[in-house]
Design an enzyme around this catalytic site. Structure first.
Site, PDB file in Angstrom:
ATOM      1  N   ASP A 189     -50.780 -27.518  41.570  1.00  0.00           N
ATOM      2  CA  ASP A 189     -51.487 -27.862  40.334  1.00  0.00           C
ATOM      3  C   ASP A 189     -51.134 -29.285  39.908  1.00  0.00           C
ATOM      4  O   ASP A 189     -52.011 -30.060  39.519  1.00  0.00           O
ATOM      5  CB  ASP A 189     -51.109 -26.863  39.235  1.00  0.00           C
ATOM      6  CG  ASP A 189     -51.694 -27.258  37.890  1.00  0.00           C
ATOM      7  OD1 ASP A 189     -52.923 -27.209  37.738  1.00  0.00           O
ATOM      8  OD2 ASP A 189     -50.909 -27.623  36.987  1.00  0.00           O
ATOM      9  N   GLU A 207     -54.450 -23.860  44.985  1.00  0.00           N
ATOM     10  CA  GLU A 207     -53.410 -24.760  44.475  1.00  0.00           C
ATOM     11  C   GLU A 207     -52.125 -24.627  45.281  1.00  0.00           C
ATOM     12  O   GLU A 207     -51.452 -25.628  45.569  1.00  0.00           O
ATOM     13  CB  GLU A 207     -53.139 -24.468  42.998  1.00  0.00           C
ATOM     14  CG  GLU A 207     -54.265 -24.915  42.084  1.00  0.00           C
ATOM     15  CD  GLU A 207     -53.953 -24.707  40.617  1.00  0.00           C
ATOM     16  OE1 GLU A 207     -54.418 -25.524  39.795  1.00  0.00           O
ATOM     17  OE2 GLU A 207     -53.252 -23.725  40.279  1.00  0.00           O
TER      18      GLU A 207
END
Length: 232
Positions: free
Chosen positions: A51, A123
């Site tokens: 992320d 992610e």
């Protein structure tokens, strides 16, 4: 995971040196919990790392490519681009779903097609790629998979229809908006949800999707595109 590694090499020119990173990136907590004795790592820590690197690369791209855009506009575009539904869509485009390692319960409940799980795995994959090959490799992958959509302006046209509907209906103050699942069809691993959005008990739109969130967005979109919701 060796098959996935071969797929990544063929599709994106990526070959993991540490295959265990790839395995961890695609391991959901439900799978790790069901195999506690094996002390298998799940992907939440890699998701955290992925992320961060995703936000960095997309932020830098927007900063360098759009010098005329103010901070608020860049933030809004970035948040649209990296939201859960978008990341899940990219995971599907990359063909990641079949390689997820899920617990039996999560598998039976349709987790393999759930936006949350797919977005998190995407992610986590970025985090694993960062550790295995560095920032340049992650940027190279995103330039193949995600950034072309930004360059074409595709994502500038994507709306969060639930937010848009709320803005349209609440111009004169708070009003109750409710989303109800009215139908579920298909087997557990590939359910199709139908959602109805209601305002003060009155139905104003319906939508379908492979997840409840997507069905809600489509219901809101149907309501927005009616064009007369302001009159309710």
């Amino acid at each position: 995971m060796h098959q996935l590694n071969q797929k990544l090499l063929k599709d994106y020119g990526i070959h993991f040196q540490d295959i265990s990173l790839l395995e961890t990136a695609f391991t959901h907590t439900s799978y790790a919990n069901e195999h506690r004795l094996l002390k298998i790592s799940h992907n939440e820590r890699l998701e955290f790392l992925g992320d961060a690197v995703l936000q960095l690369i997309i932020s830098r791209y927007l900063f360098e490519d759009s010098p005329e855009k103010p901070e608020g506009e860049m933030s809004k575009l970035r948040s649209t681009f990296v939201r859960e539904e978008s990341l899940a869509g990219f995971a599907r485009t990359c063909g990641f779903a079949p390689y997820l390692r899920l617990g039996k319960g999560e598998e039976k409940s349709g987790g393999r097609d759930r936006d949350t799980i797919l977005g998190d795995a995407f992610e986590a994959f970025l985090g694993a790629l960062l550790l295995d090959q560095g920032l340049e490799a992650v940027e190279g992958f995103l330039k193949q998979v995600m950034i072309p959509h930004l360059e074409r302006g595709t994502f500038e046209r994507i709306e969060d229809y639930k937010t848009r509907l709320q803005e349209m209906l609440q111009v004169n103050g708070e009003i109750g908006i409710d989303y109800q699942v009215v139908a579920e069809t298909g087997p557990a691993h590939e359910k199709l949800f139908e959602v109805e959005v209601r305002v003060q008990g009155k139905p104003i739109g319906r939508g379908q999707g492979r997840s409840k969130k997507l069905a809600e967005q489509n219901a809101a979109r149907a309501a927005v595109e009616r064009g007369d919701v302001k009159c309710i």
